[in-house]
Design an enzyme around this catalytic site. Sequence first.
Site, mmCIF file in Angstrom:
data_model
loop_
_atom_site.group_PDB
_atom_site.id
_atom_site.type_symbol
_atom_site.label_atom_id
_atom_site.label_comp_id
_atom_site.label_asym_id
_atom_site.label_seq_id
_atom_site.Cartn_x
_atom_site.Cartn_y
_atom_site.Cartn_z
ATOM 1 C CD GLU A 116 83.711 28.210 -26.760
ATOM 2 O OE1 GLU A 116 83.723 27.194 -27.496
ATOM 3 O OE2 GLU A 116 83.644 28.145 -25.521
ATOM 4 C CD GLU B 156 92.964 22.726 -16.879
ATOM 5 O OE1 GLU B 156 92.556 23.129 -17.992
ATOM 6 O OE2 GLU B 156 92.929 21.542 -16.539
ATOM 7 C CB SER C 193 70.076 20.789 -29.294
ATOM 8 O OG SER C 193 70.634 20.036 -28.221
ATOM 9 C CB SER D 195 85.265 20.412 -23.967
ATOM 10 O OG SER D 195 86.233 21.331 -23.640
ATOM 11 N N GLY E 57 78.588 22.417 -19.217
ATOM 12 C CA GLY E 57 79.052 23.286 -18.138
ATOM 13 C C GLY E 57 79.812 22.547 -17.047
ATOM 14 C CB ALA E 58 80.532 19.097 -16.411
ATOM 15 C CG ASP F 286 88.256 23.317 -24.227
ATOM 16 O OD1 ASP F 286 89.242 22.842 -23.634
ATOM 17 O OD2 ASP F 286 87.455 24.111 -23.698
ATOM 18 C CB THR G 107 99.358 26.215 -20.265
ATOM 19 O OG1 THR G 107 98.593 25.048 -20.573
ATOM 20 C CG2 THR G 107 99.979 26.059 -18.891
ATOM 21 C CG ASP G 108 94.107 26.856 -23.631
ATOM 22 O OD1 ASP G 108 93.990 27.627 -22.663
ATOM 23 O OD2 ASP G 108 93.123 26.395 -24.246
HETATM 24 P P1 ADP Z 1 81.511 23.206 -21.282
HETATM 25 O O1 ADP Z 1 82.077 23.405 -22.631
HETATM 26 O O2 ADP Z 1 82.557 23.044 -20.229
HETATM 27 O O3 ADP Z 1 80.498 22.123 -21.211
HETATM 28 P P2 ADP Z 1 80.518 25.838 -21.794
HETATM 29 O O4 ADP Z 1 79.888 26.857 -20.928
HETATM 30 O O5 ADP Z 1 81.733 26.199 -22.534
HETATM 31 O O6 ADP Z 1 80.754 24.563 -20.881
HETATM 32 O O7 ADP Z 1 79.462 25.350 -22.869
HETATM 33 C C1 ADP Z 1 78.185 24.910 -22.473
HETATM 34 C C2 ADP Z 1 77.156 25.485 -23.414
HETATM 35 O O8 ADP Z 1 77.270 24.869 -24.708
HETATM 36 C C3 ADP Z 1 75.740 25.190 -23.004
HETATM 37 O O9 ADP Z 1 75.274 26.158 -22.071
HETATM 38 C C4 ADP Z 1 74.995 25.289 -24.325
HETATM 39 O O10 ADP Z 1 74.769 26.640 -24.688
HETATM 40 C C5 ADP Z 1 76.018 24.718 -25.305
HETATM 41 N N1 ADP Z 1 75.785 23.280 -25.536
HETATM 42 C C6 ADP Z 1 76.628 22.271 -25.298
HETATM 43 N N2 ADP Z 1 76.092 21.073 -25.686
HETATM 44 C C7 ADP Z 1 74.864 21.360 -26.153
HETATM 45 C C8 ADP Z 1 73.803 20.555 -26.701
HETATM 46 N N3 ADP Z 1 73.889 19.230 -26.816
HETATM 47 N N4 ADP Z 1 72.684 21.195 -27.111
HETATM 48 C C9 ADP Z 1 72.575 22.531 -26.999
HETATM 49 N N5 ADP Z 1 73.526 23.314 -26.499
HETATM 50 C C10 ADP Z 1 74.659 22.756 -26.071
HETATM 51 MG MG MG Z 2 83.302 25.047 -23.251
#
Ligand code: ADP
Ligand code: MG
Length: 391
Positions: free
Chosen positions: A168, A44, A78, A134, A130-131, A180, A46-47
């Site tokens: 990104e 973690e 979406s 990825s 956001g969990a 990721d 490290t990337d």
């Molecule tokens: P993680 O990658 O850990 O889930 P991030 O903050 O990097 O968290 O990315 C989450 C963001 O990616 C969301 O807030 C949204 O903007 C976008 N996202 C992810 N999946 C979807 C989806 N199915 N539809 C729309 N936006 C998405």
């Molecule tokens: Mg992410």
Amino acid sequence: MDLRPASARPGEQQVTTADAFRDVYGTGPDGTWAAPGRVNLIGEHTDYNDGFVMPFALPHTAIASVARRDDGLLRLHSGQAEGGVVEVRLDGEPAKGWAAYPAGVVWALRDAGHAVGGADIHYDSTVPTGAGLSSSAALEIVTALALNDLYDLGLQRWQLARLCQRAENVYVGAPTGIMDQTASACCTAGHALYLDTRDLSQHQIPFDLAARGLRLLVVDTQVKHAHSEGEYGKRRRGCEDAAAALGVDALRDVPYEGLDEALARLEDEEQRRLVRHVVTEDQRVERVVALLEADDVRAIGPVLTEGHTSLRDDFRVSCPELDLVVATANDAGALGARMTGGGFGGSAIILVDDASADKIADAVTAAFASGGFREPRVFVAVPSAGAVRLE
Ligand code: ADP
Ligand code: MG
């Protein structure tokens, strides 16, 4: 507690995604693709230090139905986002909000000289957002793979991952590493991906927990602390400054055997902590690889917990919820546990014997209730396939 693998419904999801595409755009898609979220087993932070990581893909996927168009227009929709279809002109203003992730992928492809003329896309994802699992990389990789096929770009998966990382970093503005996207693009079922983030060399390491009577639980704490992005950037800059102070390209170049000597050369206590985490974490990845190759899966448990301690005390990216998962799980008889992903909320993983999985999951849920925290989501992570064309 129901610990069945959650949200693994690609077949069903594939049909509904193509149908939803028709509802949104009035015609059928040219094809449907899927790309998974991931869990990082070890390695973690490290990337972005040119180090080692070991993610595996989840059964949770982002699915995209896509139709090619060649008029310079990108239309995005979406099932998980409010606000209907987002239209992005490829020669116009950059996209904002969630649409920046897929629009960034198109931008990165075009910026690298690939002739992508536009697309209509509908997404449906079961990756929790956001969990720390990825969802963003899943969204990017499914987009990149679809466009690679539809526009016959002939790019390899590691190249798609690099372009998605650039999307990104530059277009969305999140300074994340390469793990990721590579995980989503390159993982294979039943394996963890041992990735050298310097040269992107990869090894698929067999990781069949079920055959060993083991399970890996994911606990999504459902919290995301507000300062996480700023703190991520701070850690990243701190690592770069420490590498510069030590006269190396990246912290990966500090050998484990030379750690004490390197620490003695650093005056700044904060930098010492960062270096200690990164160097010992790279070594933990190597240890986990060796244990898995020796088919001693149970023995990786303590290494996971060691990794958590290092992230908590040295790198300082944990939070009370993640610490509670790890402490409760270990007290309840887990083989080991750690936070996974960037930290400050998100998810933790717990390695357990089959027989104690329910008991440990219940203990974590009960600890959250008595600690006054939101109820966590707990599910079993089965190492699953990377991105794929479905139809
Ligand atoms: P993680 O990658 O850990 O889930 P991030 O903050 O990097 O968290 O990315 C989450 C963001 O990616 C969301 O807030 C949204 O903007 C976008 N996202 C992810 N999946 C979807 C989806 N199915 N539809 C729309 N936006 C998405
Ligand atoms: Mg992410």
